[in-house]
Design a protein around this motif. Structure first.
Motif: not given
Length: 457
Positions: A16-18, A34-45
């Motif tokens: 998981x990458x934030x 990142x998603x295409x590279x196989x990671x889960x992604x969470x976003x904060x602005x």
């Protein structure tokens, strides 16, 4: 829905990458590759939003923008590194800045790396993978160090425990052999003393009767022949017949008392040196204490420096207890000898008259309650500091000068009472206020305590 989403993230095995970024275009670019590279992604602005999300989820890595409205990346990074929950998460700064001072500031605040905008996907992925691998290796290393430390700690504790048990076994073996040899010697001496003492005591009474008969005969002669010739008169004067008639019975009574005294000492020696067998036997505690006091009487008597040390016995009604008598006598000997040492130390600097005004005192009190007996031995000697009190039962610890103490006495006392008799041993003391040792022992044969048991205080 939020709960279900978070649950899915927890159960998802992907890393998981934030991403903390306020620019939506950059967010979309990062999210997609990142998603295409196989990671889960969470976003904060924002930094504040990132801190809030991190209360509920722990990412494997954080991509953190430096320039954001409100809380910037440097401050956010410092906040993350100050928290126990997030301090170990690797942080990579994202920035358009190329100034060396900013890079140093970011790394100083706790970041592991920098990537610059616009993003080069291959570079970003390479840096992410490197730091995820480094983080993984770090966690494995820390876990390995923790496991090895725990193993070493456990091994050290076992070694220390074995060392203590070995020391106690050595002390017990040496002391048992010493007491066994002493017991055999004392028993032999007592036996040899008994024969002549018994002969003397048995014949003194006859001698008294014979002498009374002879003195009676002399008086009868004096009555029948009141006027002896000059030679007999001279002999009566030279031997002071009147004084002899008065003193001779006293002399024989003193001899009888001396023989009785030797008999008491012999009995005390046999009582004190009783050889312990493998099983506990019934024992009269008061007889053991009295025999010990008698053997220490030479140290209690008055001398040129001080008056006699007073022994006050406050004996209760005690039943016989099941124990190792020889070992308990050894306990009494050590505690009473230490009390005498303490009193003699407290006398230093005082005159005979000053000590006489505040006499040296040892009080021995025994009580029985329920299934236990209690023995209190109290003195008004020099006392102990808290530091000494916590160490007095340690193996080889002594406060006496070199050559005057082995540090084994109280260690053995503790072992005999706690380990061999399932009892308890307490000490109460303060400097210049004397000391009190309290022994509590079961009346019936108990299950011995474990050797690691510590004394109550």
């Amino acid at each position: 829905m939020t709960h279900d989403k978070n649950l899915d993230m927890v159960n998802d095995p992907r890393k998981l990458i934030l991403v903390v970024e306020d620019n939506l275009t950059n967010v979309k670019v990062l999210f997609d590759f990142l998603e295409s590279a196989g990671f889960r992604t969470l976003v904060a602005q924002s930094g504040e939003s990132a801190l809030e999300k991190l209360r509920f989820i722990s990412p494997d890595l954080i991509l953190l923008d430096v320039m954001m409205p409100g809380m910037n990346g440097f401050e956010t990074c410092c906040r993350l590194k100050a928290s126990e929950a997030t301090k170990d998460i690797p942080i990579i700064f994202m920035t358009v800045l190329s100034d060396e001072a900013d890079r140093v500031k970011g790394l100083t605040s706790g970041a592991v790396d920098y990537i610059t905008k616009p993003f080069q996907q291959e570079e970003v992925l390479a840096r992410i993978k490197i730091h995820l691998e480094l983080s993984h290796l770090k966690k494995n290393l820390e876990q390995l160090v923790a496991e090895r430390t725990a193993e070493l700690t456990k091994a050290l504790e076992q070694l220390q425990r074995s060392q203590r048990e070995l020391q106690q076994s050595q002390v017990q073996l040496v002391q048992s052999e010493k007491m066994s040899a002493l017991g055999q010697l004392v028993a032999g001496v007592a036996h040899e003393i008994n024969n002549p003492v018994g002969f003397i005591a048995g014949n003194v009474k006859h001698a008294q009767n014979y002498i009374q008969d002879l003195l009676g005969l002399i008086e009868l002669y004096q009555q029948k022949f009141p006027n002896p010739d000059a030679e007999i008169e001279a002999k009566m004067t030279s031997i002071d017949l009147n004084y002899l008639k008065e003193d001779l019975p006293k002399l024989l009574a003193s001899m009888e008392e001396g023989a009785a005294r030797i008999h008491d000492i012999s009995t005390s020696l046999r009582t004190f040196s009783r050889a312990d067998i493998n099983d506990k036997v019934p024992f009269n505690v008061h007889e053991g204490i009295d025999s010990t006091i008698l053997l220490l009487k030479h140290r209690l008597k008055a001398n040129e420096n001080r008056p006699e040390i007073q022994i006050v016995k406050d004996y209760g009604q005690l039943p016989e207890i099941e124990c190792f008598p020889g070992q308990l006598n050894q306990v009494f000997m050590n505690l009473l000898a230490n009390a005498i040492d303490s009193l003699e130390e407290s006398n230093q600097g005082y005159t005979f008259a000053e000590i006489e005004a505040n006499p040296n005192l040892i009080i021995i009190k025994t009580t029985s309650q329920g299934d236990r007996i209690t023995i209190c031995i109290t003195d008004n000697g020099v006392g102990m500091s808290d530091e000494v009190k916590t160490r007095i039962f340690d193996h080889l610890f002594t406060t006496k000068p070199v050559g005057h103490g082995t540090g084994l006495g109280l260690s053995i006392v503790r072992q005999i009472i706690l380990n061999n008799h399932g009892g308890t041993l307490q000490v109460h003391s303060a400097p210049k206020l004397g000391a009190e040792f309290i022994i509590s022992i079961p009346i019936k044969n108990p299950t011995p305590f474990d050797s690691t048991t510590t004394p109550e205080e």
